[in-house]
Scaffold this motif. Structure first.
Motif, PDB file in Angstrom:
ATOM      1  N   ARG B 239      46.319 -75.227  -6.458  1.00 42.92           N
ATOM      2  CA  ARG B 239      45.174 -74.442  -6.025  1.00 42.92           C
ATOM      3  C   ARG B 239      45.478 -72.975  -6.296  1.00 42.92           C
ATOM      4  O   ARG B 239      46.612 -72.536  -6.115  1.00 42.92           O
ATOM      5  N   ASP B 242      44.358 -67.205  -4.133  1.00 40.31           N
ATOM      6  CA  ASP B 242      43.299 -66.196  -4.101  1.00 40.31           C
ATOM      7  C   ASP B 242      43.173 -65.547  -2.726  1.00 40.31           C
ATOM      8  O   ASP B 242      42.198 -64.860  -2.446  1.00 40.31           O
ATOM      9  N   GLU B 243      44.158 -65.743  -1.831  1.00 43.13           N
ATOM     10  CA  GLU B 243      43.992 -65.286  -0.448  1.00 43.13           C
ATOM     11  C   GLU B 243      43.930 -63.756  -0.332  1.00 43.13           C
ATOM     12  O   GLU B 243      43.186 -63.228   0.493  1.00 43.13           O
ATOM     13  N   ARG B 246      40.496 -62.736  -1.484  1.00 44.45           N
ATOM     14  CA  ARG B 246      39.523 -63.150  -0.469  1.00 44.45           C
ATOM     15  C   ARG B 246      39.524 -62.141   0.684  1.00 44.45           C
ATOM     16  O   ARG B 246      38.479 -61.653   1.099  1.00 44.45           O
ATOM     17  N   LEU B 252      34.833 -64.937  -5.068  1.00 45.31           N
ATOM     18  CA  LEU B 252      35.647 -66.028  -5.590  1.00 45.31           C
ATOM     19  C   LEU B 252      34.762 -67.014  -6.339  1.00 45.31           C
ATOM     20  O   LEU B 252      33.538 -67.018  -6.179  1.00 45.31           O
ATOM     21  N   GLY B 256      37.202 -71.861  -5.735  1.00 40.56           N
ATOM     22  CA  GLY B 256      38.358 -70.995  -5.531  1.00 40.56           C
ATOM     23  C   GLY B 256      38.719 -70.230  -6.785  1.00 40.56           C
ATOM     24  O   GLY B 256      38.157 -70.447  -7.857  1.00 40.56           O
TER      25      GLY B 256
END
Lengths: 114, 837
Positions: B239, B242-243, B246, B252, B256
């Protein structure tokens, strides 16, 4: 001895032979070079006819075209393990001998001179 | 002009590629770059991570080359991006930016299953993950992998190599569901199961259960089945990371990933994203080639260019568990109206499928399992007219698959976006071989799958190619070395099965034996390696004309104590060996029979001698004059340095023998300039000469560096030797090697002094490995009954000495009494020399 049919001589267990390598054996007083390839067993004279040294069993085993081969460790002439023919020098050859594996034991029978 | 501040978050493969690409383009030096990497190591080749289990060292995966214009902070986890203040915060400090590039990559997806947090459950992404798996595997017997995709099969192979009985559990009904179709998957499964990897397909893992020690012990499957495993690897996909984006309020993708446009730019014009964390038009890609394309695009944009990210190339080719698998283009045939051409050969176990446009004129994609030779040409032809009839394209060893038939716009190297026209231009500009093409265009420097096409293009242009090694290998020794090193191949049989043909010969086998020895893969006489050795290496002695052998113990620097000299005399006397002092300041004992060698060496080893490697393509000696200790002219301790060097490089296997010498002053009594590397003392230190030899075509070594300290000298010689070992041809001495080198001595200097290829760290590490792992070959033989058993005269009569080895006497010593004696041994005439007119 000449003229007498020679019998099979047990030489060693198959497990004593490494694939892709040769050993020397003494059969009826004759030095034989014995080879195991991935799929087969071969026996030829141990004597290198070019140098008179008894060293063919210590050559590198391989293939040329489809032929299984050994190269003399002294000057690298290559021999067809099936026929004993030298692939580099026309007219030069070594004797080949019969070899078989029975019950895990390698046996050799000398061939008379052609 | 003030320099812009560029911050890059992430030092993975794509992050590193971005920095390299930017530095290559930023000739005005307009950006000052800071890279923040979360892992403790700089960028490494994650794609080849599994090679670690095949004996490759972590240092060899390194992708990072130090650059003074780039600040690299490792172990620096970024906690926030403040878009208003334009500052990136790590756990330790803050970094203001004018431009920010996100290269944060992915994390492994771990499905929420009961017991997934048990000890013994691992992911498979980082060097640390692999170290933890290796540590846990010790003493365990069964492993399981959740996930039968590309990474899952890599992990399964790793567990196999760690000696675990391995199972793969895959939710989809086939292995590698993303890349291959049903028929290809079925064939792949047969290959994989034959290697002893059990496959449980079409079933989910519902829980993991611990054993009495609290460590994972069993997988419970959704169909009620159970799989025992005390080590579990989760490889269920990745995955995007992208935190940070975000939290910073950047848009996004729907599944994701940081949303970017075709320029690689996020919704914030100062922030860019590349690689697995980026969703180009909403789609993330978990492959390195699309990531590299993004890296190049953003680098171009940051120096004012207008590049755009091309359509992602999701083509994959890999050898998994020894099976070739390739997938490219529209592999699943999702284009409306498309046609499939399939080819199945149950005998050779090859499956191939081509997906064609509805008029059967254009290649759209395909799947290959079992034989992927046609892959490079096919991949390059996607979207174009078929270069040949479909069956001809799929035929083994691809007659008709020539790259020469492709148009100039075809991308030959998609990792680095190099087209056929680029390569043609490089060839026209003088690139005459594959290494030159690689250096000039970067083609073939990433995954390497296009290298065969580079060779074809050179052939098509009529550029003379160095011939392959022999009929069994079409590649040169250098290419073989790289294949073995990079792919972690450790046996001749797997090498020839994958990259050659036939059974080998007296040319390629010793070459491979030497390469394996250079890479430090254990004793010469163990396992299959024994069968590759030339007779000299096989008996660790030098074969003589009569079938006997000679023994040459090491006498470092030519310095020997009286006690040791007496031992040599006693051994020679007791075994009646002919004794001669060699040109390399040591003593040759001749006339030993095979079965005597261990007895002779037991005496020598007990007296403190070790192998002199006179039988090997290896360092022979470092000769020395007596030096400043005694000599009234000497300015440095030449004997001391010679001993240090000889002990450092002893046992180092190379393309040919290596000779060296150290002279203690300019009078040059050690004849150092006739050696591969020669050292001559100066008042200020040492002068280093490289590339000399005696022999058939004598050549003086060239001055390479002057007034070196001992430390600097050793470092240069380390690199010189390792670079030689890696890149020289078979039986090529250093002199010929340097002569053949494009740029000669200057190029050599650029590589080993200025580190122009970024190789020095690797070369240094390789030499450190050699020095650290040296052990005396003869001592190792004497301690091992299996190795000793090779030293017999006759397999069925070990007590009978070879009767053909006979001696006569000459000047008080034994010499061979062969049949040639009479013809060759004629008396030396002592007459008046005749002058030819």
């Amino acid at each position: 001895m000449t003229g007498q049919p020679r019998g099979w001589t047990v030489v060693c267990p198959l497990t004593r032979l490494d694939p892709g390598r040769g050993v020397a054996a003494l059969v009826d007083g004759v030095q034989v070079a014995l080879f195991r390839t991935a799929a087969d067993l071969f026996a030829i004279d141990n004597r290198d006819p070019v140098t008179d040294a008894y060293v063919l069993s210590r050559g590198i085993v391989g293939s040329r075209g489809g032929a299984p081969t050994v190269a003399s460790p002294l000057h690298k002439q290559t021999y067809d393990l099936r026929t004993g023919d030298c692939l580099d020098l026309p007219g030069v050859a070594v004797r080949w001998h019969e070899v078989r594996c029975r019950a895990g034991l390698v046996e050799v029978r000398l061939r008379k001179e052609a | 002009m003030r320099k812009g501040r560029l911050v890059v978050i992430g030092n993975g493969m794509v992050g590193q590629r971005f920095v390299d690409a930017l530095r290559a383009r930023d000739s005005d030096d307009r950006w000052r770059v800071t890279v923040l990497g979360e892992e403790p190591q700089p960028a490494y080749d994650r794609v080849r991570l599994s090679a670690l289990f095949d004996g490759v060292g972590a240092a060899e995966l390194n992708l990072h080359t130090p650059d003074p214009r780039v600040r690299l902070r490792l172990g620096a986890a970024v906690t926030a991006i403040d878009r208003t203040r334009r500052v990136v915060t790590t756990t330790a400090d803050e970094h203001p930016y004018d431009a920010l590039v996100l290269a944060t990559g992915s994390y492994p997806f771990v499905p929420p299953i009961d017991g997934i947090g048990l000890p013994g459950v691992f992911t498979y992404r980082t060097l640390d993950d692999l170290a933890a798996i290796r540590a846990h595997a010790r003493g365990r017997r069964r492993g399981a992998v959740i996930g039968g995709g590309l990474l899952g099969l890599e992990a399964a192979n790793a567990l196999r190599l760690l000696g675990l009985a391995t199972s793969v559990v895959e939710f989809a009904p086939r292995l590698m569901p993303v890349q291959v179709d049903t028929a290809g998957g079925a064939l792949l499964r047969r290959y994989v199961e034959e290697l002893g990897v059990a496959c449980r397909l079409g079933v989910a893992t519902s829980a993991l259960h611990p054993g009495p020690d609290g460590v994972v012990a069993q997988l419970e499957l959704a169909d009620g089945g159970r799989v025992d495993a005390d080590l579990v690897v989760v490889a269920a996909g990745i995955r995007p990371r992208d935190e940070l984006a975000r939290a910073a309020g950047l848009p996004l993708g729907s599944r994701g990933g940081v949303l970017v446009d075709r320029a690689g730019r996020t919704a914030d014009e100062r922030i860019w994203a590349v690689g697995e964390c980026a969703a180009v038009d909403g789609t993330c890609h978990g492959l390195v080639a699309p990531g590299y394309a993004m890296a190049e695009t953003v680098a171009d944009r940051l120096v004012g260019g207008a590049a755009t990210v091309p359509d992602a190339d999701t083509a994959t080719k890999l050898k998994l568990l020894g099976v070739d698998v390739a997938s490219f283009g529209d592999a699943h045939g999702t284009t409306p109206g498309c046609l499939d051409v399939t080819f199945t050969d149950p005998a050779t176990r090859v499956y191939a499928k081509l997906v064609l446009s509805d008029d059967a004129q254009t290649l759209l994609g395909g799947v290959l399992v079992g034989d992927a030779d046609a892959y490079p040409t096919l991949r390059a032809s996607v979207g174009q007219a078929l270069p040949a009839a479909p069956l001809a394209l799929l035929a083994p060893a691809g007659a008709g698959t020539g790259v020469a038939a492709l148009p100039g716009s075809t991308q030959v190297c998609s990792c680095n976006a190099v087209t056929r026209a680029d390569l043609d231009a490089a060839i026209a500009g003088g690139a005459a071989d594959v290494p030159a093409l690689k250096a000039g265009t970067r083609a073939g420097t990433s995954c390497g799958s296009c290298v065969p096409m580079l060779r074809q293009l050179l052939d098509a242009a009529g550029v003379g190619q160095p011939r392959g090694l022999c009929e069994h290998f079409e590649v040169s020794r250098q290419e073989l070395f790289d294949l073995i090193r990079v792919r972690g191949i450790r046996t001749f049989s797997s090498l020839i099965a994958e990259h050659g043909r036939g059974d080998g010969c007296d040319i390629c086998k010793p070459v491979v034996a030497s390469i394996l020895a250079s890479l430090g893969t254990g004793h010469l006489l163990d396992g299959e390696q024994a069968s590759l050795q030339d007779t000299n290496d096989h008996f660790l002695a030098n074969l003589q004309r009569d079938g006997s052998y000679s023994v040459v113990p090491r006498i470092p620097g030519g310095e020997i104590t009286p006690e040791k000299l007496i031992v040599l005399g006693e051994v020679a006397r007791d075994f009646a060996l002919y004794t001669k002092i060699t040109g390399a300041q040591r003593i040759d004992l001749l006339g030993a029979r095979v079965e005597q060698l261990p007895q002779i060496w037991r005496r020598l080893v007990n007296a403190g001698f070790e192998s002199g490697h006179a039988y090997g393509k290896a360092l022979r000696t470092v000769k020395s004059c007596v030096g400043s200790t005694w000599c009234r002219y000497g300015v440095q301790d030449s004997v001391g340095l010679a001993i240090v060097l000889e002990l450092r490089y002893r046992g180092l296997r190379a393309p040919h023998k290596i000779k060296a010498a150290v002279s203690g002053c300019a009078r040059e009594c050690a004849e150092a300039r006739g050696k591969d590397f020669g050292i001559i003392a100066t008042d200020a230190g040492w002068n280093l000469y490289l590339g000399g030899n005696g022999g058939f075509r004598p050549r003086h070594a060239d001055l390479f560096a002057t007034d070196l300290t001992t430390e600097a000298l050793v470092r240069l010689v380390d690199r010189f030797l390792m670079y030689y070992i890696r890149t020289a041809d078979r039986l090529q001495r250093t002199a010929a090697w340097i002569e053949a080198m494009d740029g000669g001595l200057e190029h050599l200097s650029a590589v080993i002094v200025d580190d122009s290829l970024g190789l020095c760290a690797e070369l240094d590490a390789a030499m450190a490995r050699h020095v650290g792992s040296y052990s005396d070959e003869w001592r190792d033989v004497l301690e091992d009954p299996a190795r000793l058993s090779r030293f017999t005269s006759f397999v069925n009569a070990p007590e009978v000495p070879d009767p053909s080895i006979r001696f006569t006497e000459e000047r008080g010593q034994r010499v061979p009494a062969g049949t040639r004696e009479t013809e060759n041994r004629q008396p030396v005439g002592l007459g008046t020399p005749r002058v030819r007119r």
